[in-house]
Design a protein around this motif. Structure first.
Motif, PDB file in Angstrom:
ATOM      1  N   PRO A 193      -0.841  -0.248  11.011  1.00  0.00           N
ATOM      2  CA  PRO A 193      -0.401   1.134  10.757  1.00  0.00           C
ATOM      3  C   PRO A 193      -1.168   1.766   9.614  1.00  0.00           C
ATOM      4  O   PRO A 193      -1.172   1.251   8.495  1.00  0.00           O
ATOM      5  CB  PRO A 193       1.080   0.957  10.376  1.00  0.00           C
ATOM      6  CG  PRO A 193       1.497  -0.312  11.049  1.00  0.00           C
ATOM      7  CD  PRO A 193       0.269  -1.202  10.980  1.00  0.00           C
ATOM      8  N   PRO A 194      -1.860   2.877   9.886  1.00  0.00           N
ATOM      9  CA  PRO A 194      -2.641   3.514   8.836  1.00  0.00           C
ATOM     10  C   PRO A 194      -1.744   4.265   7.845  1.00  0.00           C
ATOM     11  O   PRO A 194      -0.751   4.888   8.231  1.00  0.00           O
ATOM     12  CB  PRO A 194      -3.517   4.510   9.602  1.00  0.00           C
ATOM     13  CG  PRO A 194      -2.726   4.826  10.829  1.00  0.00           C
ATOM     14  CD  PRO A 194      -1.969   3.565  11.177  1.00  0.00           C
ATOM     15  N   LEU A 195      -2.124   4.181   6.583  1.00  0.00           N
ATOM     16  CA  LEU A 195      -1.459   4.968   5.539  1.00  0.00           C
ATOM     17  C   LEU A 195      -2.022   6.386   5.590  1.00  0.00           C
ATOM     18  O   LEU A 195      -3.236   6.586   5.468  1.00  0.00           O
ATOM     19  CB  LEU A 195      -1.741   4.346   4.173  1.00  0.00           C
ATOM     20  CG  LEU A 195      -1.179   5.078   2.953  1.00  0.00           C
ATOM     21  CD1 LEU A 195       0.346   5.077   2.948  1.00  0.00           C
ATOM     22  CD2 LEU A 195      -1.697   4.431   1.667  1.00  0.00           C
ATOM     23  N   GLN A 209       0.881  -1.170   0.000  1.00  0.00           N
ATOM     24  CA  GLN A 209       0.000   0.000   0.000  1.00  0.00           C
ATOM     25  C   GLN A 209       0.914   1.215   0.000  1.00  0.00           C
ATOM     26  O   GLN A 209       1.928   1.240   0.679  1.00  0.00           O
ATOM     27  CB  GLN A 209      -0.885   0.000   1.236  1.00  0.00           C
ATOM     28  CG  GLN A 209      -0.118   0.197   2.537  1.00  0.00           C
ATOM     29  CD  GLN A 209      -1.017   0.547   3.719  1.00  0.00           C
ATOM     30  OE1 GLN A 209      -2.208   0.730   3.571  1.00  0.00           O
ATOM     31  NE2 GLN A 209      -0.425   0.647   4.891  1.00  0.00           N
ATOM     32  N   ARG A 218       5.430  -3.991   1.606  1.00  0.00           N
ATOM     33  CA  ARG A 218       4.840  -5.036   2.437  1.00  0.00           C
ATOM     34  C   ARG A 218       5.257  -6.429   1.978  1.00  0.00           C
ATOM     35  O   ARG A 218       5.128  -7.403   2.686  1.00  0.00           O
ATOM     36  CB  ARG A 218       3.305  -4.957   2.375  1.00  0.00           C
ATOM     37  CG  ARG A 218       2.707  -3.766   3.080  1.00  0.00           C
ATOM     38  CD  ARG A 218       2.636  -4.013   4.575  1.00  0.00           C
ATOM     39  NE  ARG A 218       2.242  -2.780   5.263  1.00  0.00           N
ATOM     40  CZ  ARG A 218       1.013  -2.526   5.671  1.00  0.00           C
ATOM     41  NH1 ARG A 218       0.046  -3.407   5.474  1.00  0.00           N
ATOM     42  NH2 ARG A 218       0.733  -1.400   6.291  1.00  0.00           N
ATOM     43  N   SER A 225       2.154   4.935   8.776  1.00  0.00           N
ATOM     44  CA  SER A 225       2.778   4.769   7.470  1.00  0.00           C
ATOM     45  C   SER A 225       2.514   6.027   6.639  1.00  0.00           C
ATOM     46  O   SER A 225       1.439   6.199   6.084  1.00  0.00           O
ATOM     47  CB  SER A 225       2.182   3.530   6.798  1.00  0.00           C
ATOM     48  OG  SER A 225       2.694   3.385   5.504  1.00  0.00           O
ATOM     49  N   PRO A 226       3.491   6.934   6.571  1.00  0.00           N
ATOM     50  CA  PRO A 226       3.268   8.202   5.880  1.00  0.00           C
ATOM     51  C   PRO A 226       3.567   8.110   4.391  1.00  0.00           C
ATOM     52  O   PRO A 226       4.411   7.333   3.961  1.00  0.00           O
ATOM     53  CB  PRO A 226       4.279   9.131   6.546  1.00  0.00           C
ATOM     54  CG  PRO A 226       5.441   8.232   6.852  1.00  0.00           C
ATOM     55  CD  PRO A 226       4.836   6.869   7.174  1.00  0.00           C
ATOM     56  N   VAL A 237       3.661   3.706  -0.117  1.00  0.00           N
ATOM     57  CA  VAL A 237       5.094   3.574  -0.326  1.00  0.00           C
ATOM     58  C   VAL A 237       5.671   2.408   0.467  1.00  0.00           C
ATOM     59  O   VAL A 237       6.872   2.223   0.500  1.00  0.00           O
ATOM     60  CB  VAL A 237       5.814   4.875   0.074  1.00  0.00           C
ATOM     61  CG1 VAL A 237       5.337   6.017  -0.799  1.00  0.00           C
ATOM     62  CG2 VAL A 237       5.600   5.210   1.525  1.00  0.00           C
ATOM     63  N   ASP A 238       4.837   1.645   1.116  1.00  0.00           N
ATOM     64  CA  ASP A 238       5.333   0.525   1.908  1.00  0.00           C
ATOM     65  C   ASP A 238       5.842  -0.573   1.018  1.00  0.00           C
ATOM     66  O   ASP A 238       5.360  -0.804  -0.080  1.00  0.00           O
ATOM     67  CB  ASP A 238       4.219  -0.111   2.735  1.00  0.00           C
ATOM     68  CG  ASP A 238       3.796   0.768   3.849  1.00  0.00           C
ATOM     69  OD1 ASP A 238       4.180   1.936   3.826  1.00  0.00           O
ATOM     70  OD2 ASP A 238       3.076   0.270   4.718  1.00  0.00           O
TER      71      ASP A 238
END
Lengths: 267, 267, 267
Positions: C16-18, A136, A141, C41-42, A138-139
């Motif tokens: 962690p929320p985006l 999701q 995952r 999650s920025p 820039v992660d």
């Protein structure tokens, strides 16, 4: 005839290469500090008005789409043109390329320009390979192992060396591959270290004969420095200054101790 | 009647001057932290839509061409206009002005606007003086001593006080000059500290009667704090937080110990 | 049914929320590091070409006018539209909104879009309330207590939860209010920590049922981590890595110890 990370670091430190880094706003400061600490000379020159000319005096160009916008893209294209005319390597970092249509379009056009090295996390490389990612935003995952096959496919179709970074890194040119161990769990907690590593790939590419060795050298430098910086750190904040210290302190001899394994290359 | 660095720091801390800093993307965060630690109040306001108006409430303006682009240049021009109308000092940092035609053109136009202070490394000042530099990109490969004559020439032709920073700094207004010792070898390994010093020159200029004393004050503050921060640092990374702590901890009394020598001024 | 800071932190860490953070150039790096350390999650996605689409996959959007320019404003409007369409919260940080006509106009238009939370210092909130501020530039010269009445008025007229941060923070939705104690005098000496807190309000808002609880949770997280980071710090520089470590180390149990007082709400 492969050049070891130790060879390359010796060359880099003897004559710090000037690297034109077009990177995102989040990364600019830390990437410049990473470059200087490691032994390179970064220049964050991205305006279309000068990016092509500047690339003519740089040893390599790096291009990162993190905080993408039309002026950035114009600068990237100009810098890539300059690197191509000067016969210099350039490195692509496809940050979050799966996230929006704009990113997908820009990154496809950039890949079509023939980057020397592509460095991304597993989600990004999977996206370039046309596979479904769990990532999701820039992660990253996805685990690196899930992207190894995709990385080889991207390498073969684009002609680039592909470096997938994560807990264990993977580098391939489509016909050979290695895995690199090391680093620290605090690295993904420090924003833009991946972007900074992209810049360092540019520095190694500027001094290396081959892109594969360059990518392995830069990743080994990060892996060894990250492991050292982990000692005594009590969180992501105290890790950061230790990491810059370690990048500077790492010797060619220390790089010889990097844990690098050959990986089998199937289809 | 010259104002000592200690006098100026006392004034600065008593009423932190608001300084409008138009600086590059690499420098913005560290420059703001440097300013606050030293005792000033920075505002990174650069859009042409508001830069002129904002300059009217600022004690000084600083302009840095590090990550140059047309919108930045429009903002710089607006802020300079505002400073001029308000009778406020403004400081120019000609980052890598020798590197591309675009930079050379922009910096010439900015010098023609009559900056109060110009702060650069030796390569940049040599370039402004029309001399050949060894510098590549943003590096200051040239030694400060090589640029002293050029600095005096630039000072006389532009009317600015010129500060050349490096291992030993040099400040001149064309008729007098001093050298300032101190600092740390970790300072050039920390990106954008020079850019941050340019902002601090603006802060000192906002509270000083004369630009020469202002430049000397800002450079002395950096030299003393850099020397302190060196103690106990084990690399460029651990130097950085120590440097911010030292900028804040430096007292006017400590600034009295800055090593400042008069330098003979020839042609 | 209020959710405590401890409840919310548990939820945040579990998934962690985006958060799409449109913040200023000074803040981007530290804000991203603050978010990751805290457990979110920025993604710093601000270009108008993708901001609306990206907001559709984000849990919240945050908008900060610190380094305002027309392209930023276009991106903010697109992201707000995306958040509204997706039914997601968005947070406004009216940095230095009193300083120029451009800022006043932009911030009025943004407030009219109905932010979920507004976080600012006392000078900014007083300005939004139409009251006279002592603040110059981006400083918050006014004490939080002076802005409490204005905060309630802004909350009632805009429908937003308003968080005023300073030595003691104040959060109100116009009908109820709390004060939050803690933090460190080094926090205002670290640039862009307020901007980073705005992003963290977005993270808490993404996981909370109500905006009031979200703002209180984010502010409590900062207050507790700031107090911890103060221990052993010897200046603003050494505070910064300790603060990131503390944001990461704070547990839900530790957040239960945050000092939060109900405040009487008059006219």
């Amino acid at each position: 005839m492969s050049q070891t990370p130790a060879n390359l670091l010796t060359t880099l430190r003897a004559a710090p290469p000037l690297v034109q880094c077009i990177t995102n706003y989040v990364a600019m400061n830390i990437a410049a500090n990473v470059m200087v600490a490691a032994g390179a000379s970064p220049a964050m020159v991205s305006a279309a008005e000068e990016a092509e000319e500047f690339a003519g005096i740089a040893g390599a160009v790096t291009v990162n789409i993190g905080t993408l916008s039309p002026p950035f893209v114009a600068g990237m294209r100009a810098a890539i043109r300059g690197a191509q005319q000067a016969g210099r390597p350039w490195v692509l970092d496809p940050v979050a390329c799966q996230a929006t249509r704009y990113r997908r379009e820009v990154v496809q056009a950039l890949v079509a320009e023939g980057p020397t090295i592509i460095r991304g996390n597993a989600s990004e490389i999977l996206s370039l390979a046309g596979e479904v990612s769990q990532g999701q935003g820039v992660d990253g995952r996805d685990a690196v192992e899930m992207a190894e096959k995709g990385a080889r496919r991207v390498a073969r179709s684009s002609g680039a060396v592909v470096a997938v970074t994560g807990a264990v890194d993977y580098v391939t040119d489509g016909t050979r591959a290695v895995r690199i161990e090391g680093g620290s769990p605090y690295m993904p907690m420090n924003t833009a270290l991946g972007c900074s590593l992209t810049c360092l790939c540019g520095a190694y590419a500027a001094v290396a004969e081959g892109a594969f060795d360059a990518a392995v050298g830069a990743l080994a430098h990060f892996a060894v420095a990250g492991e050292r910086a982990q000692e005594g750190a009590s969180g992501p904040g105290s890790f950061a200054p230790r990491f810059l210290d370690a990048l500077a302190a790492v010797t060619p001899e220390a790089l010889s101790g990097a844990v690098i394994h050959d990986a089998a290359v199937h289809a």
